[in-house]
Design an enzyme around this catalytic site. Structure first.
Site, PDB file in Angstrom:
ATOM      1  N   GLU A   1      66.682 -38.394 -24.081  1.00  0.00           N
ATOM      2  CA  GLU A   1      67.338 -39.656 -23.980  1.00  0.00           C
ATOM      3  C   GLU A   1      68.404 -39.369 -24.963  1.00  0.00           C
ATOM      4  O   GLU A   1      68.220 -39.305 -26.033  1.00  0.00           O
ATOM      5  CB  GLU A   1      66.510 -40.742 -24.133  1.00  0.00           C
ATOM      6  CG  GLU A   1      67.098 -42.300 -24.113  1.00  0.00           C
ATOM      7  CD  GLU A   1      66.213 -43.279 -24.445  1.00  0.00           C
ATOM      8  OE1 GLU A   1      65.250 -43.145 -25.598  1.00  0.00           O
ATOM      9  OE2 GLU A   1      66.418 -44.423 -23.908  1.00  0.00           O
ATOM     10  N   ILE A   2      69.635 -39.523 -24.550  1.00  0.00           N
ATOM     11  CA  ILE A   2      70.782 -39.254 -25.210  1.00  0.00           C
ATOM     12  C   ILE A   2      71.633 -40.503 -25.535  1.00  0.00           C
ATOM     13  O   ILE A   2      71.765 -41.415 -24.710  1.00  0.00           O
ATOM     14  CB  ILE A   2      71.713 -38.169 -24.964  1.00  0.00           C
ATOM     15  CG1 ILE A   2      71.002 -36.755 -24.995  1.00  0.00           C
ATOM     16  CG2 ILE A   2      73.065 -38.129 -25.615  1.00  0.00           C
ATOM     17  CD1 ILE A   2      71.689 -35.574 -24.376  1.00  0.00           C
TER      18      ILE A   2
END
Ligand code: NAI
Length: 719
Positions: free
Chosen positions: A467-468
């Site tokens: 998850e960025i």
């Protein structure tokens, strides 16, 4: 009339002087070949032409694409099916085309390079022989089960005959990729050759077959293998035993939640094309297949998303990565990076910690070497790419630093400051925090545009998601480069906007806190886990707390409480008492469940609760068995409501990312397709009604968010 107005996807070349014709498959306007409804009539027309041409003595079938042979059926065709009969027809059409190929009356050879999946492999199975390149890109598989389906192009009939029942079941029930060397051993292909020699070898085999020579001999089984195969597969009773055992195993692994593997076993038991087509049609209309197809669409859609503002942006190249903290997460991230060719430098506070980090890499690479993924040279190369120390030497030239020190804002801010001093201008600072806002970590940075969140999941080498997290200040080049690194690590990526807990932790918290509420109410701990797993979560929340670490969980919970106490509710805090007692989870062999040497203690195959943990709960013991569906609903609906709130407040940039993130990151049941798809399936209006009822009974934590209320009022869906 095939494919009117379009360039043809199949083309006949030859025959040459030896009477060998080549069929080239090259789907127009696409990087890969897929078997679409449009393509089959083209094939059939071509097969008729070949059948009518007496000059043709044998045929080679090859792909005109560099990317691969055929990547499978066109999934868009599946979405158009409305009845079982229509689905069965789709399967029957493919079967008929491939049977026409099989009955051409002359030898046919599939020349395979790259992906040869699903319908692509079924086409190859209908050929007389198969030659594949030994390139690492070459993969053969029947992955239909992953879409909740079965191979509908004759695969369930032909594959067991070619490679034996047990091997065929393994391929069809897991959908796993088979590389050329394994395929050769199984007898799935007749030869594995270097990529440059594919066509020549396939042609030569076609000439030999045309002259009546047999295809390359398959490895002869030894006597023991022969007897075993006869006993188990060579007679009706043996086959029934194999299928019965496989069914037991499937039921244990899937808890009966996935209809596809069971249907595959039924269909193979019958062994007819009719049963296959009917089974395919039935599966295509199941909710489970729809959920899995939805997930496939989410994956495809998100592959194109590099984050906000990144269109037209060139990502700076990253080759060297520094890692701060060689603990569980830092070591895992470093290992996967080194595996993928990055040069990695770990830093921790002392040599013991650095040593433990390097040991982690040794263990992971050692296991892969044992499984023959690579040999000694591959192992040595990987270990040579990862090193460590207690200072910043080696960090100066890193284009990117990933921080995985303790979950402590002050410490993380200090890391940013240190790194700004030692790394080259333009370096990226990616934090693997699980809850702290990235903007807070970047608050004192000279270059907040270079700070980004890169949230991995444990164990990093196995979990498929990153998850960025971007802040309004994160530069698009930084986002694009971070996304590129995560993808090169082989991960699915979602890019979300910054807030405490971002998306995945926020969605997970109501699920985990509800589990504690249930425990406090006196429900047995194992039944809380069971409520989740019988609904398709891979592990229950109580087990998850032991896996993540009760101390780590407490730190995250504190951050979440600080930011969301106005609307979330938190159960009485039992974690501190557990930690004070030295109960941290699996990592120190003391948690909610019993462990020995890091392994779960099992009784009759089930994990065992450490009963002494109940003294920290108000009732001092389990006092209720509980209704599993009701318990599961409390945990799942809390998660769904928070996911919807993430979409409402812009943390999530779209619902697809919410679904993929929940399935790949926090174990939401894959056959449901994710929380948004799940809410669509049961109806947003129903979700709202259920949430309101739970709110009345348990409090504000179940208050449905505005987005859900609006959608329910308008009768809208997410997709
Ligand atoms: P850990 O406790 O295993 O590792 C942290 C490491 O950081 C320790 O080895 C420690 O010695 C080192 N460290 C502390 N101060 C340092 C400094 N000044 N310089 C260099 N190293 C230093 O913790 P874990 O589980 O690896 O977590 C690290 C981060 O990843 C935390 O922010 C955590 O919230 C996050 N995270 C954890 C996940 C999990 O499942 N455990 C999942 C996703 C994120």
């Amino acid at each position: 009339m095939a494919n009117p107005g379009k360039n043809p996807a199949v083309r006949l070349e030859g025959p040459d002087g030896d009477g060998i014709a080549t069929v080239w498959i090259d789907c127009p306007d696409s990087k890969v070949n897929t078997l679409s409804v449009d393509l089959l009539p083209e094939f059939e027309a071509l097969f008729s032409k070949i059948g009518a041409d007496s000059r043709i003595k044998a045929v080679v079938i090859a792909s005109g694409k560099d990317a691969g042979f055929i990547a499978g059926a066109n999934i868009d065709d599946l979405g158009l099916v409305r009845t079982v009969a229509e689905g069965a027809k789709l399967s029957k059409n493919a079967q008929d085309s491939f049977r026409k190929l099989e009955k051409l009356g002359i030898p046919t050879v599939a020349a395979i390079h790259g992906d040869c999946l699903g319908g692509g492999l079924e086409l190859a199975l209908a050929c007389t022989a198969r030659v594949a390149t030994d390139h690492r890109k070459t993969k053969l598989a029947l992955p239909e089960v992953m879409l909740g389906l079965l191979p509908g192009g004759g695969g369930t009939v032909r594959l067991p005959k070619l490679i034996g029942l047990a091997n065929a079941l393994d391929m069809m029930l897991t959908g796993k990729n088979i590389r050329a060397s394994k395929a050769l051993k199984l007898g799935l292909i007749d030869a594995a050759v270097p990529a440059g020699k594919l066509l020549e070898s396939a042609r030569k085999l076609a000439v030999d077959l045309a002259h009546g020579k047999p295809a390359h001999a398959k490895k002869k089984p030894n006597v023991q293998e022969e007897v075993q195969t006869f006993l188990l597969e060579g007679n009706q009773l043996g086959r029934r035993v194999v299928l019965h055992e496989a069914r037991k195993k499937v039921l244990k692994q899937t808890k009966g939640l996935y209809p596809a593997p069971l249907k595959i076993l039924d269909v193979i038991g019958k062994g007819t094309y009719e049963a296959e087509a009917q089974g395919f049609g039935e599966l295509l209309l199941t909710a489970e297949s729809h959920g899995l197809q939805h997930l496939f669409h989410a994956i495809t859609a998100l592959k194109k998303d590099n984050g906000p503002g990144t269109e037209g942006v060139t990502a700076p190249k990253v080759t060297r990565v520094g890692i701060l903290g060689a603990g569980l997460m830092g070591a895992g991230v470093g290992t996967v990076l080194a595996d993928q060719g990055y040069t990695v430098r770990l830093k921790d506070r002392d040599h013991e910690a650095v040593g433990r980090g390097l040991d982690y890499a040794r263990k992971v690479f050692g296991k892969a070497r044992k499984r023959k993924v690579y040999g000694d040279a591959g192992y040595d190369e990987r270990m040579a790419r990862i090193s460590g120390g207690t200072d910043y030497s080696g960090f100066g030239r890193c284009e990117m630093v990933i921080e995985a020190v303790f979950e402590d804002l002050g410490l993380k801010q200090r890391m940013v400051d240190d790194i700004e001093k030692v790394t080259q201008v333009g370096g990226i600072f990616a934090s693997n925090t699980s809850s702290l806002p990235i903007a807070d970590i970047a608050a004192k940075a000279k270059h907040p545009e270079r700070v980004i969140g890169m949230h991995f999941f444990s164990p990093v080498e196995k979990m498929p998601l990153v998850e960025i997290i971007v802040t309004p200040k994160t530069a698009p080049e930084v986002t694009a480069a971070t996304v590129a690194v995560a993808r090169k690590m082989g991960k699915h990526v979602i890019v979300v906007n910054d807030c405490p807990g971002f998306y995945t932790t926020r969605a997970l918290v109501p699920y985990m806190t509800e589990a504690i509420f249930l425990a406090v109410e006196g429900f047995a701990l194992e039944s809380i886990d069971e409520a989740a797993t019988t609904h398709g979560f891979p592990v229950g929340p109580i087990t998850l707390m032991d896996e993540v670490g009760i101390d780590v969980g407490l730190k995250v919970m504190k951050v979440m409480k600080e930011h969301y106490h106005d609307r979330m509710q938190f159960p009485p805090d039992i974690s501190q008492a557990l930690i004070d007692e030295g109960r941290l989870g699996r990592k120190n062999n003391k948690g909610f469940f019993k462990y020995e040497n890091g392994k779960s203690v099992l009784e009759k195959g089930e994990k065992v609760v450490d009963e002494t943990v109940y003294k920290h709960l108000p009732n001092g013991a389990a006092t209720q068995a509980g209704n599993l569906p009701e318990m599961a609903e409390r945990m799942i609906l809390g998660l769904c409501n928070e996911a919807a709130l993430c979409l409402q407040d812009g943390t999530l940039r779209d619902a697809y990312a919410g679904d993929l993130g929940a399935v790949m990151g926090i174990g939401f049941p894959p056959f449901e397709g994710g929380p948004f798809r799940y809410m669509d399936r049961i109806g947003v209006k129903t979700v709202v009604e259920k949430l309101k009822a739970l709110e009345a009974k348990h409090g504000k934590r179940f208050k449905p968010c505005q987005l859900l209320l609006d959608k329910a009022a308008k009768g809208e869906r997410f997709f």
